[in-house]
Design a protein around this motif. Structure first.
Motif, PDB file in Angstrom:
ATOM      1  N   ILE A 110       0.872   9.176   5.706  1.00 37.93           N
ATOM      2  CA  ILE A 110      -0.467   8.587   5.675  1.00 37.93           C
ATOM      3  C   ILE A 110      -1.171   8.785   7.008  1.00 37.93           C
ATOM      4  CG2 ILE A 110      -1.710   6.391   5.599  1.00 37.93           C
ATOM      5  CD1 ILE A 110       0.081   5.473   3.408  1.00 37.93           C
TER       6      ILE A 110
ATOM      7  N   THR B  37       0.829  -1.211   0.000  1.00 37.55           N
ATOM      8  CA  THR B  37       0.000   0.000   0.000  1.00 37.55           C
ATOM      9  C   THR B  37       0.862   1.259   0.000  1.00 37.55           C
ATOM     10  OG1 THR B  37      -1.721  -1.182   1.222  1.00 37.55           O
ATOM     11  CG2 THR B  37      -1.826   1.234   1.225  1.00 37.55           C
TER      12      THR B  37
ATOM     13  N   SER C 155       2.511   1.787  -3.350  1.00 36.52           N
ATOM     14  CA  SER C 155       1.532   2.129  -4.387  1.00 36.52           C
ATOM     15  C   SER C 155       1.038   3.560  -4.271  1.00 36.52           C
ATOM     16  CB  SER C 155       0.336   1.167  -4.321  1.00 36.52           C
ATOM     17  OG  SER C 155       0.760  -0.166  -4.481  1.00 36.52           O
ATOM     18  N   THR C 156       0.973   4.091  -3.038  1.00 43.16           N
ATOM     19  CA  THR C 156       0.358   5.399  -2.829  1.00 43.16           C
ATOM     20  C   THR C 156       1.357   6.545  -2.648  1.00 43.16           C
ATOM     21  OG1 THR C 156       0.220   4.928  -0.442  1.00 43.16           O
ATOM     22  CG2 THR C 156      -1.701   4.386  -1.798  1.00 43.16           C
ATOM     23  N   SER C 157       2.601   6.231  -2.278  1.00 37.46           N
ATOM     24  CA  SER C 157       3.582   7.279  -2.009  1.00 37.46           C
ATOM     25  C   SER C 157       4.492   7.500  -3.218  1.00 37.46           C
ATOM     26  CB  SER C 157       4.424   6.912  -0.778  1.00 37.46           C
ATOM     27  OG  SER C 157       5.406   7.894  -0.530  1.00 37.46           O
TER      28      SER C 157
END
Length: 323
Positions: free
Chosen positions: A308, A51, A54-56
């Motif tokens: 996050i 995760t 994928s997001t950073s």
């Protein structure tokens, strides 16, 4: 050519019986609770890595892309092994059908073979980053990284399929009892009534392709990395360079030491329970250790996780204010 073993009337129609740890009930309950916690920690830890990468945006680099592939492999391995192992521990043994045994064996080989290959690719990535930094972005492009990852998966699935097909055509003698925690190569071959020459030949060939060649590449890569780092004039540059590859080197060392201790080192004097414990290290505990090592020793992952958490707190505070 190996002579066929005398056959008995026992068949594999009823499947195999996995013994697990034939100890006290309290020991099995303790191991059940421990492995359950480890399993959920492994799944959550590796999903967190996937995760975050994928997001950073700061993690959108080849090293972290390969790390997500390693996390996927770790989740596949533990999910293939642990749930049935928990059932065996809770019931002090358990049956497994022939098809389920082959399926477990297949995905076990897929994840192990893939991990050998992806760790090699990751060492090559660190070699290019440290020894040839000016050309790193042109060599380790997104397309190149994707091709390398796909090749590792294809080879992993193909090698596992070859082994599984060969095992599936063997004839097995009774009693169909596997004194192990899961369906592995060695206990299955030991139970075979028919000739195991083809399996043994495949073992030598595949060990050369999946173990000898990757280990050689890793040793050469890190040999060049160490030589290059020692040439740096600044101590700060040396420390920074070592920190970028130390996590990977720790993971590689743990994986190969436990793997080789089970399959290559002499078994003389090694009890069955000790072999089972060692096999637990690389099938259950190593997939848990991997995300811990990379998260605790990596500033980028820590920063992404903190971002996050901050965004989540900001969102929650905004929702409270709007109410």
């Amino acid at each position: 050519m190996e002579m066929e073993k005398p056959q008995t009337n026992v068949t594999v129609d009823t499947g195999f019986y996995l013994l697990g740890f034939q100890g006290s009930k309290y020991l099995n309950i303790f191991l059940f609770c421990l492995l359950l916690v480890v399993y959920w920690g492994t799944v959550c830890g590796n999903l967190l890595i996937i995760t975050l990468v994928s997001t950073s945006k700061i993690l959108h680099t080849p090293m972290y892309f390969f790390l997500t592939q390693l996390s996927i492999s770790d989740i596949l391995l533990t999910t293939d092994i642990v749930p049935n192992m928990l059932h065996i521990l809770l019931n002090n043994g358990g049956t497994i059908t022939f098809i389920c045994c082959l399926t477990q064996f297949y995905f076990f080989l897929v994840s192990e073979g893939f991990e050998c290959l992806i760790l090699t690719v990751m060492s090559y990535d660190r070699y290019v980053a440290i020894c040839n930094p000016l050309r790193y972005s042109s060599i380790m492009t997104g397309t190149h990284c994707l091709i390398l990852a796909v090749m590792c998966w294809v080879l992993g699935f193909s090698i596992a399929l070859i082994y599984t097909i060969t095992i599936s055509v063997l004839k097995f003698c009774g009693p169909n009892i596997i004194d192990h925690l899961y369906c592995d190569l060695v206990p299955l071959v030991e139970m075979a009534c028919s000739s195991t020459y083809a399996v043994e030949l495949e073992v030598y060939i595949m060990c050369f392709l999946v173990l000898v060649i990757p280990i050689t590449i890793i040793i050469i890569s890190y040999g060049n990395i160490i030589v290059t780092i020692l040439r740096f004039q600044s101590n700060i540059s040396r420390q920074k360079a070592f920190s970028t590859c130390s996590s990977h080197l720790i993971v590689v060392s743990i994986f190969y030491i436990t793997l080789l201790s089970v399959y290559l080192f002499p078994k003389g004097g090694k009890s069955l329970n000790l072999s089972k414990i060692i096999s637990l290290l690389y099938t259950v505990f190593t997939p848990l250790i991997n995300p811990i090592i990379y998260s605790l020793r990596n500033k980028d992952i820590k920063k992404s996780l903190q971002d996050i958490i901050n965004k989540s707190q900001f969102f929650n505070n905004g929702m409270r204010i709007s109410r």
